[in-house]
Design a protein around this motif. Sequence first.
Motif, PDB file in Angstrom:
ATOM      1  N   LEU A 118      10.375   4.807  40.092  1.00  0.00           N
ATOM      2  CA  LEU A 118      10.959   5.489  38.934  1.00  0.00           C
ATOM      3  C   LEU A 118      11.109   4.544  37.759  1.00  0.00           C
ATOM      4  O   LEU A 118      11.030   4.954  36.603  1.00  0.00           O
ATOM      5  N   VAL A 119      11.332   3.270  38.073  1.00  0.00           N
ATOM      6  CA  VAL A 119      11.461   2.254  37.023  1.00  0.00           C
ATOM      7  C   VAL A 119      10.124   1.543  36.882  1.00  0.00           C
ATOM      8  O   VAL A 119       9.691   0.810  37.779  1.00  0.00           O
ATOM      9  N   THR A 120       9.461   1.752  35.762  1.00  0.00           N
ATOM     10  CA  THR A 120       8.125   1.205  35.560  1.00  0.00           C
ATOM     11  C   THR A 120       8.175  -0.203  34.996  1.00  0.00           C
ATOM     12  O   THR A 120       9.200  -0.651  34.473  1.00  0.00           O
ATOM     13  N   ASP A 121       7.069  -0.896  35.102  1.00  0.00           N
ATOM     14  CA  ASP A 121       6.878  -2.108  34.312  1.00  0.00           C
ATOM     15  C   ASP A 121       5.884  -1.777  33.202  1.00  0.00           C
ATOM     16  O   ASP A 121       5.313  -0.686  33.148  1.00  0.00           O
ATOM     17  N   SER A 122       5.670  -2.741  32.299  1.00  0.00           N
ATOM     18  CA  SER A 122       4.829  -2.465  31.130  1.00  0.00           C
ATOM     19  C   SER A 122       3.364  -2.268  31.500  1.00  0.00           C
ATOM     20  O   SER A 122       2.646  -1.527  30.815  1.00  0.00           O
ATOM     21  N   ALA A 123       2.905  -2.924  32.550  1.00  0.00           N
ATOM     22  CA  ALA A 123       1.506  -2.773  32.950  1.00  0.00           C
ATOM     23  C   ALA A 123       1.218  -1.348  33.411  1.00  0.00           C
ATOM     24  O   ALA A 123       0.253  -0.715  32.972  1.00  0.00           O
ATOM     25  N   ALA A 124       2.048  -0.841  34.306  1.00  0.00           N
ATOM     26  CA  ALA A 124       1.852   0.520  34.794  1.00  0.00           C
ATOM     27  C   ALA A 124       2.072   1.543  33.682  1.00  0.00           C
ATOM     28  O   ALA A 124       1.364   2.553  33.603  1.00  0.00           O
ATOM     29  N   ALA A 125       3.035   1.279  32.820  1.00  0.00           N
ATOM     30  CA  ALA A 125       3.322   2.217  31.728  1.00  0.00           C
ATOM     31  C   ALA A 125       2.147   2.323  30.765  1.00  0.00           C
ATOM     32  O   ALA A 125       1.714   3.420  30.400  1.00  0.00           O
ATOM     33  N   VAL A 135      -0.314   4.227  37.921  1.00  0.00           N
ATOM     34  CA  VAL A 135      -0.726   3.205  38.873  1.00  0.00           C
ATOM     35  C   VAL A 135       0.512   2.431  39.331  1.00  0.00           C
ATOM     36  O   VAL A 135       1.568   2.530  38.722  1.00  0.00           O
ATOM     37  N   PRO A 136       0.391   1.637  40.390  1.00  0.00           N
ATOM     38  CA  PRO A 136       1.553   0.863  40.851  1.00  0.00           C
ATOM     39  C   PRO A 136       1.974  -0.189  39.825  1.00  0.00           C
ATOM     40  O   PRO A 136       1.152  -0.705  39.062  1.00  0.00           O
ATOM     41  N   ASN A 137       3.250  -0.524  39.820  1.00  0.00           N
ATOM     42  CA  ASN A 137       3.747  -1.578  38.945  1.00  0.00           C
ATOM     43  C   ASN A 137       2.962  -2.868  39.148  1.00  0.00           C
ATOM     44  O   ASN A 137       2.612  -3.235  40.268  1.00  0.00           O
ATOM     45  N   GLY A 138       2.689  -3.540  38.064  1.00  0.00           N
ATOM     46  CA  GLY A 138       1.958  -4.801  38.107  1.00  0.00           C
ATOM     47  C   GLY A 138       0.471  -4.659  37.938  1.00  0.00           C
ATOM     48  O   GLY A 138      -0.229  -5.637  37.676  1.00  0.00           O
ATOM     49  N   SER A 139      -0.033  -3.437  38.073  1.00  0.00           N
ATOM     50  CA  SER A 139      -1.469  -3.191  38.020  1.00  0.00           C
ATOM     51  C   SER A 139      -1.889  -2.706  36.645  1.00  0.00           C
ATOM     52  O   SER A 139      -1.136  -2.023  35.950  1.00  0.00           O
ATOM     53  N   LEU A 140      -3.107  -3.038  36.270  1.00  0.00           N
ATOM     54  CA  LEU A 140      -3.693  -2.586  35.012  1.00  0.00           C
ATOM     55  C   LEU A 140      -4.870  -1.667  35.307  1.00  0.00           C
ATOM     56  O   LEU A 140      -5.971  -2.123  35.635  1.00  0.00           O
ATOM     57  N   ASN A 141      -4.603  -0.365  35.290  1.00  0.00           N
ATOM     58  CA  ASN A 141      -5.645   0.655  35.499  1.00  0.00           C
ATOM     59  C   ASN A 141      -6.376   0.517  36.823  1.00  0.00           C
ATOM     60  O   ASN A 141      -7.552   0.855  36.937  1.00  0.00           O
ATOM     61  N   VAL A 142      -5.665   0.025  37.838  1.00  0.00           N
ATOM     62  CA  VAL A 142      -6.199  -0.039  39.202  1.00  0.00           C
ATOM     63  C   VAL A 142      -5.232   0.706  40.113  1.00  0.00           C
ATOM     64  O   VAL A 142      -4.037   0.404  40.145  1.00  0.00           O
ATOM     65  N   ALA A 174       0.662  -7.232  29.049  1.00  0.00           N
ATOM     66  CA  ALA A 174       0.478  -5.983  29.780  1.00  0.00           C
ATOM     67  C   ALA A 174       0.193  -4.778  28.891  1.00  0.00           C
ATOM     68  O   ALA A 174      -0.686  -3.964  29.213  1.00  0.00           O
ATOM     69  N   THR A 175       0.916  -4.636  27.792  1.00  0.00           N
ATOM     70  CA  THR A 175       0.764  -3.414  27.001  1.00  0.00           C
ATOM     71  C   THR A 175      -0.600  -3.307  26.331  1.00  0.00           C
ATOM     72  O   THR A 175      -1.275  -2.283  26.464  1.00  0.00           O
ATOM     73  N   PRO A 176      -1.072  -4.325  25.595  1.00  0.00           N
ATOM     74  CA  PRO A 176      -2.443  -4.203  25.094  1.00  0.00           C
ATOM     75  C   PRO A 176      -3.477  -4.131  26.200  1.00  0.00           C
ATOM     76  O   PRO A 176      -4.433  -3.347  26.116  1.00  0.00           O
ATOM     77  N   ALA A 177      -3.289  -4.898  27.256  1.00  0.00           N
ATOM     78  CA  ALA A 177      -4.276  -4.912  28.336  1.00  0.00           C
ATOM     79  C   ALA A 177      -4.417  -3.544  28.996  1.00  0.00           C
ATOM     80  O   ALA A 177      -5.509  -3.162  29.433  1.00  0.00           O
ATOM     81  N   GLY A 178      -3.334  -2.779  29.056  1.00  0.00           N
ATOM     82  CA  GLY A 178      -3.392  -1.460  29.677  1.00  0.00           C
ATOM     83  C   GLY A 178      -4.272  -0.473  28.940  1.00  0.00           C
ATOM     84  O   GLY A 178      -4.732   0.510  29.526  1.00  0.00           O
ATOM     85  N   PHE A 179      -4.523  -0.701  27.671  1.00  0.00           N
ATOM     86  CA  PHE A 179      -5.445   0.124  26.900  1.00  0.00           C
ATOM     87  C   PHE A 179      -6.883  -0.380  26.999  1.00  0.00           C
ATOM     88  O   PHE A 179      -7.794   0.307  26.537  1.00  0.00           O
ATOM     89  N   CYS A 180      -7.081  -1.567  27.583  1.00  0.00           N
ATOM     90  CA  CYS A 180      -8.361  -2.263  27.430  1.00  0.00           C
ATOM     91  C   CYS A 180      -9.148  -2.512  28.702  1.00  0.00           C
ATOM     92  O   CYS A 180     -10.367  -2.367  28.708  1.00  0.00           O
ATOM     93  N   ILE A 181      -8.475  -2.930  29.775  1.00  0.00           N
ATOM     94  CA  ILE A 181      -9.217  -3.483  30.915  1.00  0.00           C
ATOM     95  C   ILE A 181      -8.669  -2.989  32.246  1.00  0.00           C
ATOM     96  O   ILE A 181      -7.639  -2.311  32.314  1.00  0.00           O
TER      97      ILE A 181
END
Length: 490
Positions: A118-125, A135-142, A174-181
């Motif tokens: 329920l509590v996200t991190d920035s990568a998952a968000a 996606v799971p917390n800590g992950s970038l589009n995986v 995390a936040t820019p990376a989540g839009f990119c890779i």
Amino acid sequence: MASHAQGTFAGTSLAFNYPIIEVYFKMKRRDFFRNSSLSLLGTSLLSSRSEAWSEPLRKDKVARNVIFMVSDGMSVGTLTMADLLLRRREGRASTWVGLYQDKRVRRALMDTASANALVTDSAAASSAWGGGRRVPNGSLNVNADGSANKPILQKFKAAGKAVGCVTSVPITHATPAGFCINNRSRGDQAEIAEQYLGLKFDVMLGGGREFFDKTKRKDGRDLLAEYEQAGYGVLLDRAALLGLDALPAKPLLGVFADNALPYALDAAQDAELQKGVPSLAEMTKAAINRLRKNKNGFVLQVEGGKVDWAAHANDTAGLLYDQLAFDEAVREVLSFAQADQETLVIITTDHGNANPGLFSDRHFDRIQHFKHTNDWILNGIDAHTTPAQLIERVEAAQGYAIRKEESETLLSFYRQRDESGLYNPAKLPFKPLGVIQSAYTGVGWAGTDHSADYVELTMLGPGSELLKPFVKNDELHDLMLLATAVASRL
């Protein structure tokens, strides 16, 4: 399916059937656009008047550009206090709250949960927005099973739009990376810097030089040189950014600090920092001016990342003045969008953090006169600092004198250096200082971590009619693709 509740847009008599949007998000995009037309979509969803624009939207009009703005880690208390600070100091509302006050935007609550919490991190968000799936917390589009979701800037780039990111923290964060890779770990920023290289995104501006500089990377790889060899313009200081118009049209990488950019309040007191490091608003304006030249439009993510860092540190000055720096970037975006009238502007946060609030206004006005953040105070002392010296430093930075016993308490942490918390490699006593500071400002904190609170989501411009009053974070991915009609080409 939810019941067919009806609502109306401000300034119109158009009935809006909320579940229609839910159906659009659940239908296969290919099937939808094969069996219907954009004009039909416009008839059912895009025919209302948005009060943010001086002229009614055409029924078939879609967004040419998208600017997605994220005040990272912004609890509603942060938005509130920054607005109150500005009203009391300058007699005007913040740009963001002013949009609400003037009834110029669509507004919603957003559920920020990740795939596993329920509590996200920035990568998952960010990945929920970027990849369209939680996606799971800590992950970038995986995903948990190892499969990957194609990031939205790659989709927009393939559709012919110019794309980019701007942030006040490392561009590899995390936040820019989540839009990119795609990456299993948000923490591998050195690898993320390598991943960006081949994407040839048009503008990437922020901090994080340590992940590109051969003298700072563990592997000694000279990514700055590799970016230049690949045809990028590499910008390392504010002067280079402000002289951007003189550079030829090519992809841009700007890294203006080794790690994150300095807090806005500290930079405002330091001529050298002002000379070398651009503000978030300056980077945003420069990015828009470069991206707008693309004939097919552009998509830009803008992040005020230090808001989150200050919340983790319970740093009131860092939090509120970086929120106001983000607000200046919002002002730049609105200046462009209101003249352009083809831009969907999205303003939000990825999650709450520390849930700060004003609990007594007796001393709140002191913050108007702060010169430095808690970060500046604590990084300027050590185990040899005397209580009197610390009292003097706090008073010079923030205009009040803490008690001797409070000073001694803070200095005791420099003998142990066992404090924890994100973005605190020196293990400084941010939380204890935040507790002490509360008595002198009236600002209190619920903790030092992210919260599961639903958050503010604001939209204006073409495509904002798609916004429901309550959304899940991953729904914004499809909303952007629908608003720009890029979904029809996927």
